[in-house]
Design an enzyme around this catalytic site. Structure first.
Site, PDB file in Angstrom:
ATOM      1  N   GLN A 159      64.717  88.007  48.922  1.00  0.00           N
ATOM      2  CA  GLN A 159      63.802  89.081  48.550  1.00  0.00           C
ATOM      3  C   GLN A 159      63.994  89.486  47.088  1.00  0.00           C
ATOM      4  OE1 GLN A 159      61.467  90.047  50.657  1.00  0.00           O
ATOM      5  NE2 GLN A 159      60.528  91.500  49.252  1.00  0.00           N
ATOM      6  N   SER A 204      63.214  95.390  52.262  1.00  0.00           N
ATOM      7  CA  SER A 204      62.222  94.554  52.939  1.00  0.00           C
ATOM      8  C   SER A 204      62.477  94.535  54.440  1.00  0.00           C
ATOM      9  CB  SER A 204      62.282  93.115  52.433  1.00  0.00           C
ATOM     10  OG  SER A 204      61.477  92.299  53.269  1.00  0.00           O
ATOM     11  N   ASP A 242      55.382  87.175  59.604  1.00  0.00           N
ATOM     12  CA  ASP A 242      54.069  87.078  58.974  1.00  0.00           C
ATOM     13  C   ASP A 242      53.392  85.891  59.650  1.00  0.00           C
ATOM     14  OD1 ASP A 242      54.672  89.129  57.222  1.00  0.00           O
ATOM     15  OD2 ASP A 242      55.223  87.796  55.575  1.00  0.00           O
ATOM     16  N   GLU A 258      48.344  95.102  55.526  1.00  0.00           N
ATOM     17  CA  GLU A 258      48.751  93.700  55.698  1.00  0.00           C
ATOM     18  C   GLU A 258      48.425  93.281  57.122  1.00  0.00           C
ATOM     19  OE1 GLU A 258      52.815  92.870  54.632  1.00  0.00           O
ATOM     20  OE2 GLU A 258      52.497  93.433  52.529  1.00  0.00           O
ATOM     21  N   HIS A 300      61.600  92.350  56.356  1.00  0.00           N
ATOM     22  CA  HIS A 300      61.935  90.978  56.768  1.00  0.00           C
ATOM     23  C   HIS A 300      63.443  90.785  56.910  1.00  0.00           C
ATOM     24  CE1 HIS A 300      58.035  88.859  56.832  1.00  0.00           C
ATOM     25  NE2 HIS A 300      57.666  89.777  55.970  1.00  0.00           N
TER      26      HIS A 300
END
Ligand SMILES: [Zn+2]
Length: 265
Positions: free
Chosen positions: A152, A178, A187, A233, A180
């Protein structure tokens, strides 16, 4: 009739006095009726309400608790609940650079475009979701999963070089912030159009109708940008488990709001 009115006044006084006990301010305090009210934040609730008069008291308390009355990345806190499915990651709560979740596992290549990792429980549920979607004629494919702090950091720094900090901050998380890095995020795309167009696909509609049944939520929805701190998103899904996902859907809350109301004890 008079008697009832008197009783109502007494009840009102008890409630008001009960609330004002929690504060040093003499004014009536409309925020303290919520269980997640924090007396040390009272002045911030008052200031935020003054700037956002259309917000309900409930939303004022929730949003100030998130930290939204202050700019992104100020008063940041190390996030608690590491390795829990309800870990919070946003622009006020971060993970340390060495945090790697336990139980990371590779997503079945039938449902991913390469070496994509998720925490065990999220991986099981994601594969089941993608499998069920496939059986109904929809293609759900993971094109990003767990991302390390270092990954990241490189990504964010590249965006900053290309676009500048202000712009990069609208679409990319700073390292440590993040979601993630939690190992609970995928995603996705449909393997035929670019992921940024996922919101226009029939698979997106399928996800809107079904993802919560597997414990996944759309983390950065349209219209909630000021709360999540991210642009919409359509491709980014967070695993929170079926119970939380169902309750969030019922109450139309982002995970940031849900966390402050139910998990931030
Ligand atoms: Zn993402």
């Amino acid at each position: 009739m008079k008697k009832y009115f008197l009783i109502l006044i007494i009840i009102f006084m008890i409630v008001t006095v009960g609330c004002s006990k929690n504060s040093n301010l003499e004014n009536k305090n409309p925020f303290c009726e919520f269980s997640y009210y924090k007396k040390e934040l009272l002045q911030r609730y008052i200031n935020y309400k003054a700037k956002n008069s259309s917000l309900s008291e409930e939303d004022v308390v929730t949003q100030v608790n998130i930290g939204l009355d202050q700019p992104h990345y100020t008063n940041t806190k190390r996030t608690p609940f590491l390795n829990k499915i309800y870990i919070l990651s946003n622009k006020y709560f971060y993970m340390d650079s060495d945090y790697v979740p336990d139980d990371l596992e590779q997503i079945n290549s039938l449902y991913s475009n390469g070496n994509r990792l998720l925490v065990h429980e999220a991986r099981i549920q994601f594969e089941q979701m993608a499998k069920d979607a496939k059986n109904q004629g929809y293609t759900i494919r993971a094109m990003s999963g767990y991302r390390s702090y270092q990954y990241q950091e490189n990504l964010y720094n590249r965006y900053v070089t290309e676009d500048g900090v202000t712009s990069a901050d609208t679409y990319s998380a700073r390292p440590g912030f993040s979601e993630h890095q939690t190992g609970l995020v995928v995603d996705i795309d449909n393997n035929s159009s670019i992921y940024t167009s996922f919101g226009d696909t029939k698979e997106f509609q399928w996800m809107m109708d079904n993802a919560y049944k597997y414990g996944f939520i759309l983390r950065y929805p349209k219209g909630k940008e000021t709360i999540t701190g991210y642009t919409y998103e359509a491709w980014h899904y967070r695993y929170v488990g079926k119970e939380i996902a169902g309750q969030m859907r019922k109450e139309n809350l982002t995970f940031d709001e849900y966390y402050m109301r139910y998990l931030d004890i």
